[in-house]
Design a protein around this motif. Structure first.
Motif, PDB file in Angstrom:
ATOM      1  N   ILE A 192       0.695  -1.192  -0.022  1.00 21.17           N
ATOM      2  CA  ILE A 192      -0.006   0.035  -0.088  1.00 21.17           C
ATOM      3  C   ILE A 192       0.890   1.152   0.106  1.00 21.17           C
ATOM      4  O   ILE A 192       0.653   2.204  -0.804  1.00 21.17           O
ATOM      5  CB  ILE A 192      -0.893  -0.059   1.279  1.00 21.17           C
ATOM      6  CG1 ILE A 192      -2.057  -0.978   0.874  1.00 21.17           C
ATOM      7  CG2 ILE A 192      -1.515   1.535   1.504  1.00 21.17           C
ATOM      8  CD1 ILE A 192      -2.828  -0.796   0.006  1.00 21.17           C
ATOM      9  N   HIS A 193       1.755   1.405   1.008  1.00 19.07           N
ATOM     10  CA  HIS A 193       2.754   2.468   0.796  1.00 19.07           C
ATOM     11  C   HIS A 193       3.630   2.444  -0.294  1.00 19.07           C
ATOM     12  O   HIS A 193       3.693   3.890  -0.796  1.00 19.07           O
ATOM     13  CB  HIS A 193       3.401   2.479   1.925  1.00 19.07           C
ATOM     14  CG  HIS A 193       2.915   2.675   3.441  1.00 19.07           C
ATOM     15  ND1 HIS A 193       2.040   3.295   3.678  1.00 19.07           N
ATOM     16  CD2 HIS A 193       2.943   1.784   4.603  1.00 19.07           C
ATOM     17  CE1 HIS A 193       1.526   3.227   4.895  1.00 19.07           C
ATOM     18  NE2 HIS A 193       2.114   2.341   5.442  1.00 19.07           N
ATOM     19  N   LYS A 194       3.688   1.476  -1.018  1.00 20.57           N
ATOM     20  CA  LYS A 194       4.671   1.829  -2.063  1.00 20.57           C
ATOM     21  C   LYS A 194       3.697   2.358  -3.257  1.00 20.57           C
ATOM     22  O   LYS A 194       4.056   3.218  -4.124  1.00 20.57           O
ATOM     23  CB  LYS A 194       5.151   0.276  -2.508  1.00 20.57           C
ATOM     24  CG  LYS A 194       5.898   0.194  -3.812  1.00 20.57           C
ATOM     25  CD  LYS A 194       6.479  -1.167  -4.146  1.00 20.57           C
ATOM     26  CE  LYS A 194       7.335  -1.141  -5.338  1.00 20.57           C
ATOM     27  NZ  LYS A 194       6.841  -0.958  -6.521  1.00 20.57           N
ATOM     28  N   LEU A 195       2.883   1.697  -3.589  1.00 19.86           N
ATOM     29  CA  LEU A 195       1.417   2.255  -4.474  1.00 19.86           C
ATOM     30  C   LEU A 195       1.406   3.960  -4.052  1.00 19.86           C
ATOM     31  O   LEU A 195       1.417   4.471  -5.068  1.00 19.86           O
ATOM     32  CB  LEU A 195       0.437   1.575  -4.448  1.00 19.86           C
ATOM     33  CG  LEU A 195      -0.568   1.821  -5.628  1.00 19.86           C
ATOM     34  CD1 LEU A 195      -0.118   1.557  -7.020  1.00 19.86           C
ATOM     35  CD2 LEU A 195      -2.004   1.006  -5.496  1.00 19.86           C
ATOM     36  N   ALA A 196       0.931   4.060  -2.911  1.00 19.01           N
ATOM     37  CA  ALA A 196       0.744   5.324  -2.722  1.00 19.01           C
ATOM     38  C   ALA A 196       1.881   6.588  -2.795  1.00 19.01           C
ATOM     39  O   ALA A 196       1.771   7.668  -3.361  1.00 19.01           O
ATOM     40  CB  ALA A 196       0.476   5.503  -1.234  1.00 19.01           C
ATOM     41  N   GLU A 211       1.562   9.067  -5.363  1.00 22.75           N
ATOM     42  CA  GLU A 211       1.735  10.424  -4.785  1.00 22.75           C
ATOM     43  C   GLU A 211       0.120  10.552  -3.967  1.00 22.75           C
ATOM     44  O   GLU A 211      -0.464  11.813  -4.207  1.00 22.75           O
ATOM     45  CB  GLU A 211       2.028  11.510  -5.512  1.00 22.75           C
ATOM     46  CG  GLU A 211       3.272  11.594  -5.737  1.00 22.75           C
ATOM     47  CD  GLU A 211       3.839  12.800  -6.764  1.00 22.75           C
ATOM     48  OE1 GLU A 211       3.085  13.326  -7.507  1.00 22.75           O
ATOM     49  OE2 GLU A 211       4.997  13.173  -6.641  1.00 22.75           O
ATOM     50  N   LEU A 212      -0.291   9.812  -3.422  1.00 20.84           N
ATOM     51  CA  LEU A 212      -1.693   9.781  -2.791  1.00 20.84           C
ATOM     52  C   LEU A 212      -1.405   9.138  -1.139  1.00 20.84           C
ATOM     53  O   LEU A 212      -0.416   8.654  -0.862  1.00 20.84           O
ATOM     54  CB  LEU A 212      -2.659   8.663  -3.344  1.00 20.84           C
ATOM     55  CG  LEU A 212      -3.143   8.971  -4.891  1.00 20.84           C
ATOM     56  CD1 LEU A 212      -3.814   8.155  -5.492  1.00 20.84           C
ATOM     57  CD2 LEU A 212      -3.713  10.563  -4.797  1.00 20.84           C
ATOM     58  N   PRO A 213      -2.263   9.727  -0.515  1.00 21.96           N
ATOM     59  CA  PRO A 213      -2.187   9.560   0.905  1.00 21.96           C
ATOM     60  C   PRO A 213      -2.520   7.777   1.388  1.00 21.96           C
ATOM     61  O   PRO A 213      -3.200   7.202   0.290  1.00 21.96           O
ATOM     62  CB  PRO A 213      -3.531  10.027   1.810  1.00 21.96           C
ATOM     63  CG  PRO A 213      -4.376  10.611   0.596  1.00 21.96           C
ATOM     64  CD  PRO A 213      -3.269  10.693  -0.679  1.00 21.96           C
ATOM     65  N   SER A 214      -2.258   7.231   2.345  1.00 23.89           N
ATOM     66  CA  SER A 214      -2.289   5.660   2.625  1.00 23.89           C
ATOM     67  C   SER A 214      -2.694   5.553   3.902  1.00 23.89           C
ATOM     68  O   SER A 214      -2.633   6.102   4.929  1.00 23.89           O
ATOM     69  CB  SER A 214      -1.197   4.902   2.002  1.00 23.89           C
ATOM     70  OG  SER A 214      -0.033   5.388   3.005  1.00 23.89           O
ATOM     71  N   CYS A 215      -3.351   4.355   4.312  1.00 30.99           N
ATOM     72  CA  CYS A 215      -3.645   3.708   5.408  1.00 30.99           C
ATOM     73  C   CYS A 215      -3.611   2.272   5.566  1.00 30.99           C
ATOM     74  O   CYS A 215      -4.067   1.680   4.446  1.00 30.99           O
ATOM     75  CB  CYS A 215      -5.171   4.326   5.685  1.00 30.99           C
ATOM     76  SG  CYS A 215      -5.916   3.796   7.104  1.00 30.99           S
ATOM     77  N   VAL A 216      -2.982   2.010   6.575  1.00 29.12           N
ATOM     78  CA  VAL A 216      -3.026   0.513   6.490  1.00 29.12           C
ATOM     79  C   VAL A 216      -3.943  -0.050   7.705  1.00 29.12           C
ATOM     80  O   VAL A 216      -4.063   0.194   8.893  1.00 29.12           O
ATOM     81  CB  VAL A 216      -1.506  -0.158   6.802  1.00 29.12           C
ATOM     82  CG1 VAL A 216      -1.603  -1.762   7.164  1.00 29.12           C
ATOM     83  CG2 VAL A 216      -0.689   0.294   5.845  1.00 29.12           C
TER      84      VAL A 216
END
Length: 342
Positions: free
Chosen positions: A37-41, A45-50
């Motif tokens: 998720i963090h890699k794709l974000a 250049e988008l926010p992320s959440c796990v």
């Protein structure tokens, strides 16, 4: 608006995220795999959440300030319920890209709760089931007293791993049609017929597609079947497999088949996404035997899903419909499919 794409690191979820970025939108990319998720974000250049769907409290907390979720993490028979329940608790609109009958029926059963919460529940906002649902709605307009509805599609595109896993998990349950208003379990390859989906006559068989659920709520037509092209050899194999359906319901067997799917490519190639279009067909019939037929050609199913998920999400945000369960055609109108004509 604060909105989230959950399961953004999956094959189709990534397409939805990329589509959102292309439109200048800024969803939160979420899922349970933090690294992916963090890699794709970072790339988009988008926010992320796990957050893990199994952690009810954390999931509800993550949705506290979220207006809408586009749920892309399958298999939806496992993941849809916890996400829908969290959305009901946090008053967050819910859409997903499922084609699974049990999910449509579960979401429909929550209509009153969704209405009370003021949120929309609209599963199937992609190739499952925008084109077929809209074709069903258009046929209902052409033949208001229809008693029987047959729908189908023909696509040369490869399945994603997620879709393939859903298919193998469903094998043990058999086929499904709607008969006299009730979803009825039937054998695999229950019925066959010759159909011109829009590219010539082909031998076809019934499948337990989402419209067995959704088209009934869209049209009220009590008898519904869905078809895809199939070779006589495949139909013969599936008919024989009916004797072993009990074995295919064992979780260990499902896991074994899913592992085989994991060795396949993640989904259609870039070339297939652009060139492998889909033919969609529908036929309505009334008690007098009068029939109406409709054929349309639309984008590749996965490309359509990436666009449709965003289109429906933005429709909810802009139009603010009353809370409750919707099918795509009931929510956005039968003309929605026209955005994806080839």
């Amino acid at each position: 608006m604060n909105w989230m794409i959950y399961g953004a690191n999956g094959y189709t979820g990534k397409l939805v995220a990329q589509q959102a970025k292309q439109r200048g939108l800024t969803p939160i990319l979420a899922g349970r795999n933090g690294e992916a998720i963090h890699k794709l974000a970072g790339e988009l250049e988008l926010p992320s959440c796990v957050v893990n769907l199994n952690d009810t409290q954390a999931l509800q907390q993550a949705l506290t300030d979220i207006d809408l979720v586009v749920h892309c993490a399958g298999p939806f028979e496992v993941t849809a319920k916890p996400m829908i329940e969290a959305c009901l608790a946090s008053k967050t609109h819910y859409v997903d890209i499922t084609g699974e009958l049990s999910v449509f029926e579960y979401a429909h059963a929550q209509h009153e709760r969704a209405a009370a919460a003021g949120i929309v529940l609209c599963p199937g906002v992609g190739f499952d089931v925008i084109p077929t649902d809209c074709v069903a709605a258009k046929l209902k307009q052409k033949l208001p007293d229809a008693t029987h509805l047959a729908l189908g599609f023909d696509s040369a595109s490869r399945m994603s791993r997620g879709t393939a896993k859903t298919s193998v998990r469903r094998l043990g349950e058999g086929g499904a049609v709607r008969a006299n208003g009730t979803i009825t379990t039937v054998p695999l390859a229950y019925r066959t017929r010759e159909i011109d989906f829009g590219n010539g006559n082909k031998f076809a068989m019934t499948i337990p597609w989402g419209d067995v659920s959704t088209a009934f709520y869209t049209t009220g037509i009590p008898n519904i079947e869905v078809y895809i092209p199939a070779s006589p050899k495949l139909v013969s194999k599936l008919k024989k497999l009916n004797w072993l359906r009990w074995l295919l319901r064992i979780e260990g067997v499902k896991k074994f088949l899913e592992k085989k799917v994991d060795r396949q490519p993640a989904g259609p190639s870039d070339k297939q996404l652009e060139q492998a279009t889909t033919y969609v067909w529908g036929e309505a019939r009334n008690a007098a035997g009068i029939t109406e037929t409709l054929r349309v050609q639309v984008l590749n199913g996965y490309k359509l899903t990436s666009m449709g998920a965003i289109d429906v999400a933005m429709h909810i945000v802009s139009q603010q419909p009353a809370g409750g369960y919707y099918t795509p055609a009931l929510l956005c109108g039968e003309q929605l499919v026209e955005k994806y004509y080839v």
